[in-house]
Design a protein around this motif. Sequence first.
Motif, PDB file in Angstrom:
ATOM      1  N   TYR A   1       0.398  -1.335  -0.056  1.00  0.00           N
ATOM      2  CA  TYR A   1       0.201  -0.083   0.264  1.00  0.00           C
ATOM      3  C   TYR A   1       1.072   1.510   0.390  1.00  0.00           C
ATOM      4  CZ  TYR A   1      -4.275  -2.798   0.549  1.00  0.00           C
ATOM      5  OH  TYR A   1      -5.686  -3.630   1.024  1.00  0.00           O
ATOM      6  N   LYS A   2       1.984   1.084   0.787  1.00  0.00           N
ATOM      7  CA  LYS A   2       2.807   2.175   0.791  1.00  0.00           C
ATOM      8  C   LYS A   2       3.658   2.522  -0.721  1.00  0.00           C
ATOM      9  CE  LYS A   2       6.874   4.310   3.427  1.00  0.00           C
ATOM     10  NZ  LYS A   2       7.289   4.023   4.595  1.00  0.00           N
ATOM     11  N   GLU A   3       3.788   2.053  -0.839  1.00  0.00           N
ATOM     12  CA  GLU A   3       4.331   2.344  -2.217  1.00  0.00           C
ATOM     13  C   GLU A   3       3.930   2.025  -3.017  1.00  0.00           C
ATOM     14  OE1 GLU A   3       8.109   2.401  -4.964  1.00  0.00           O
ATOM     15  OE2 GLU A   3       8.075   2.457  -2.271  1.00  0.00           O
ATOM     16  N   GLY A   4       2.731   1.665  -3.287  1.00  0.00           N
ATOM     17  CA  GLY A   4       1.313   2.482  -4.379  1.00  0.00           C
ATOM     18  C   GLY A   4       0.911   4.036  -3.744  1.00  0.00           C
ATOM     19  N   PHE A   5       0.869   4.139  -2.257  1.00  0.00           N
ATOM     20  CA  PHE A   5       0.505   5.003  -2.376  1.00  0.00           C
ATOM     21  C   PHE A   5       1.488   6.419  -3.225  1.00  0.00           C
ATOM     22  CE2 PHE A   5       0.060   9.130   0.285  1.00  0.00           C
ATOM     23  CZ  PHE A   5      -1.367   9.369   0.159  1.00  0.00           C
ATOM     24  N   LYS A   6       2.257   6.174  -2.964  1.00  0.00           N
ATOM     25  CA  LYS A   6       3.691   7.076  -3.447  1.00  0.00           C
ATOM     26  C   LYS A   6       3.351   6.649  -4.773  1.00  0.00           C
ATOM     27  CE  LYS A   6       8.759   7.524  -3.356  1.00  0.00           C
ATOM     28  NZ  LYS A   6       9.869   6.746  -2.884  1.00  0.00           N
ATOM     29  N   LYS A   7       3.281   6.261  -5.906  1.00  0.00           N
ATOM     30  CA  LYS A   7       3.058   6.003  -6.848  1.00  0.00           C
ATOM     31  C   LYS A   7       2.029   6.883  -7.430  1.00  0.00           C
ATOM     32  CE  LYS A   7       6.179   1.918  -7.746  1.00  0.00           C
ATOM     33  NZ  LYS A   7       5.817   0.532  -9.039  1.00  0.00           N
ATOM     34  N   LEU A   8       1.222   7.062  -6.525  1.00  0.00           N
ATOM     35  CA  LEU A   8      -0.112   7.456  -7.333  1.00  0.00           C
ATOM     36  C   LEU A   8      -0.325   8.803  -7.125  1.00  0.00           C
ATOM     37  CD1 LEU A   8      -3.474   5.236  -5.815  1.00  0.00           C
ATOM     38  CD2 LEU A   8      -2.842   6.251  -8.277  1.00  0.00           C
ATOM     39  N   VAL A   9       0.226   9.722  -5.937  1.00  0.00           N
ATOM     40  CA  VAL A   9       1.283  10.543  -5.703  1.00  0.00           C
ATOM     41  C   VAL A   9       1.606  11.306  -7.081  1.00  0.00           C
ATOM     42  CG1 VAL A   9       2.328  12.361  -4.053  1.00  0.00           C
ATOM     43  CG2 VAL A   9       0.449  10.032  -2.769  1.00  0.00           C
ATOM     44  N   LEU A  10       3.167  10.561  -6.584  1.00  0.00           N
ATOM     45  CA  LEU A  10       3.447  11.773  -7.492  1.00  0.00           C
ATOM     46  C   LEU A  10       2.922  11.504  -8.828  1.00  0.00           C
ATOM     47  CD1 LEU A  10       6.926   9.417  -6.951  1.00  0.00           C
ATOM     48  CD2 LEU A  10       6.785  11.846  -6.677  1.00  0.00           C
ATOM     49  N   PHE A  11       1.868  10.548  -9.901  1.00  0.00           N
ATOM     50  CA  PHE A  11       1.680  10.121 -10.727  1.00  0.00           C
ATOM     51  C   PHE A  11       0.352  11.655 -11.255  1.00  0.00           C
ATOM     52  CE2 PHE A  11      -2.841   8.471 -13.345  1.00  0.00           C
ATOM     53  CZ  PHE A  11      -1.925   9.025 -14.080  1.00  0.00           C
ATOM     54  N   CYS A  12      -0.467  11.744 -10.008  1.00  0.00           N
ATOM     55  CA  CYS A  12      -1.562  12.791  -9.582  1.00  0.00           C
ATOM     56  C   CYS A  12      -0.564  14.726  -9.556  1.00  0.00           C
ATOM     57  CB  CYS A  12      -2.199  12.506  -8.442  1.00  0.00           C
ATOM     58  SG  CYS A  12      -3.137  10.441  -9.180  1.00  0.00           S
ATOM     59  N   LEU A  13      -0.105  14.300  -9.081  1.00  0.00           N
ATOM     60  CA  LEU A  13       1.315  15.739  -9.091  1.00  0.00           C
ATOM     61  C   LEU A  13       0.250  16.367 -10.401  1.00  0.00           C
ATOM     62  CD1 LEU A  13       1.399  17.680  -7.124  1.00  0.00           C
ATOM     63  CD2 LEU A  13       3.660  16.780  -6.916  1.00  0.00           C
ATOM     64  N   PRO A  14       1.089  16.779 -11.164  1.00  0.00           N
ATOM     65  CA  PRO A  14       1.222  17.004 -12.360  1.00  0.00           C
ATOM     66  C   PRO A  14      -0.327  17.223 -13.836  1.00  0.00           C
ATOM     67  CG  PRO A  14       2.697  14.803 -12.772  1.00  0.00           C
ATOM     68  CD  PRO A  14       2.396  14.697 -11.520  1.00  0.00           C
ATOM     69  N   CYS A  15      -1.179  15.801 -12.655  1.00  0.00           N
ATOM     70  CA  CYS A  15      -2.355  15.746 -13.396  1.00  0.00           C
ATOM     71  C   CYS A  15      -3.179  16.707 -12.595  1.00  0.00           C
ATOM     72  CB  CYS A  15      -2.583  14.169 -13.602  1.00  0.00           C
ATOM     73  SG  CYS A  15      -2.023  13.718 -14.686  1.00  0.00           S
ATOM     74  N   LEU A  16      -2.862  16.796 -11.541  1.00  0.00           N
ATOM     75  CA  LEU A  16      -3.433  17.739 -10.651  1.00  0.00           C
ATOM     76  C   LEU A  16      -3.505  19.203 -10.721  1.00  0.00           C
ATOM     77  CD1 LEU A  16      -5.642  17.833  -8.614  1.00  0.00           C
ATOM     78  CD2 LEU A  16      -4.243  18.280  -6.981  1.00  0.00           C
ATOM     79  N   VAL A  17      -2.311  20.017 -10.707  1.00  0.00           N
ATOM     80  CA  VAL A  17      -1.590  21.083 -11.274  1.00  0.00           C
ATOM     81  C   VAL A  17      -2.741  21.719 -12.722  1.00  0.00           C
ATOM     82  CG1 VAL A  17       0.471  22.475 -11.884  1.00  0.00           C
ATOM     83  CG2 VAL A  17       0.311  21.008  -9.877  1.00  0.00           C
TER      84      VAL A  17
END
Length: 482
Positions: free
Chosen positions: A285-301
């Motif tokens: 879960y921890k590694e998956g959450f980290k990947k989702l955050v990194l992925f979503c950051l530029p998309c959110l911006v």
Amino acid sequence: MTSNNTTPSRPVRWQWMVGIFLLALAVFAAFSGDRLKAPSPDTHFVYLANTYNQMIAATVSDEAAARRQGLEPFELDREPHHRNDWASYREITLKSGEVVRGNWMERGQHGRFKLLSGDEMEIPRSEVRGAEQTRRYFVSFPPGPGFLMMPLAAIWGWEINDVWFTLFFAALNVLLMFLLLERLSGTGVSERSRSDNLWLTGLFGFGTVHLWCAVLGQVWFTALVIGITFTLGYIYFGLHARRPFLAGVCLAMAFATRTPLVFSALFFFLMVAFPGGRLIRPEQYKEGFKKLVLFCLPCLVMGLSLLFMNYLRFESFTEFGHRYLAEGRIARIAEYGLFHWHFLGKNLSAAFTLMPELQTSYPYVVVSRHGMSLLLTTPAFAYLLWPRERRDAGERFLHRALWATVAAIAIPGFLYQNTGYEQFGYRFSLDFTAYLIVLLAVGRRPLTRLFKACVLAGFAVNAFGAITFKRMAEFYSNRFFV
């Protein structure tokens, strides 16, 4: 067994990369022909790039600020040279002093007026007689290609040749597809040989609607071609969620170029939720959450930026401008909106069953400007209908994830108010074509002589489109053939 290894075992030499790019560029340039001499008729992104540059200059230069005086944020610096597919509304100062913004609902300059808020009001003729009216123009298309053109606009201003600009990205797409296929082979996801990958690359570049879309310039086709560029980067970095931030950057630029590509985010989410083809375990879960955050950051911006731009232009976060095409008077949009079940049948026919009309005299073949079936423009796609049985959970998952992403992108297009008119083949398929090619690559079905004949047939069909579309009107009709 599908591998998660991120180090390719079959590196591609730079000579291969340069050669593929230059060969593709030469082919596209040959089909473009005389179009290379001047910008296309529909340079919406050139207008957008110059407007962005002027908005930036206005923050540091009094002269540039004076030129922008009286203009709304993102309003074009000059009036368009034609009336095709520009968003616009009217700002009217009524005799009472009230300022209203929106469009007339009838042809006359009085009566029902629809405000940007969506509300309607009745304006009598006496209130508008002699009133001050300003018509404001905007580009409603997602701004990604306009961003990319900004350095060119700083050099050439309004004279950017969007045909060459589009050709560059089309040739880059061919190279990126080859590199993606080679990575799939090198990491064990695909068992294709280099020869197979070259055939699949050729199918993508020249045996699909990519060929005729690449050679035109023009706002609609430029967006489709550049959308594929970032889609290929997204798949390359997003497969097995190996480079989440770069995958997010590519997806952000993809949906900033072609709105339907936002739905391809499903692919990355599935990669995170099912590592190796199996549901994520608690210790992951921890590694998956980290990947989702990194992925979503530029998309959110990017997403928030686009929403804010919408609000500044049209007083709505979700309105990007298509409702204001033709001053909001496109009847089907006014009645059904941009997406509706009403459009499904015609769009499915344009994508899968629409055929040209055969005649016994010249020109012998007449193509509907609504396009033709994908199985006619790219007969090799028929191989997707009979995939080989998956060998393990990883293969089954990847196959399903790719098809799910195709569906997520395609379904909104099938509900859209436009078939893609005006087109030679179903051009909206370019949004998901890269995933179809990857499905062929991982499908393990041998590339037989029949398959290669289908590739060549697709090239012949799309070459006909690249030569005749918007050049030889006798081969085209506005009728919707059945």
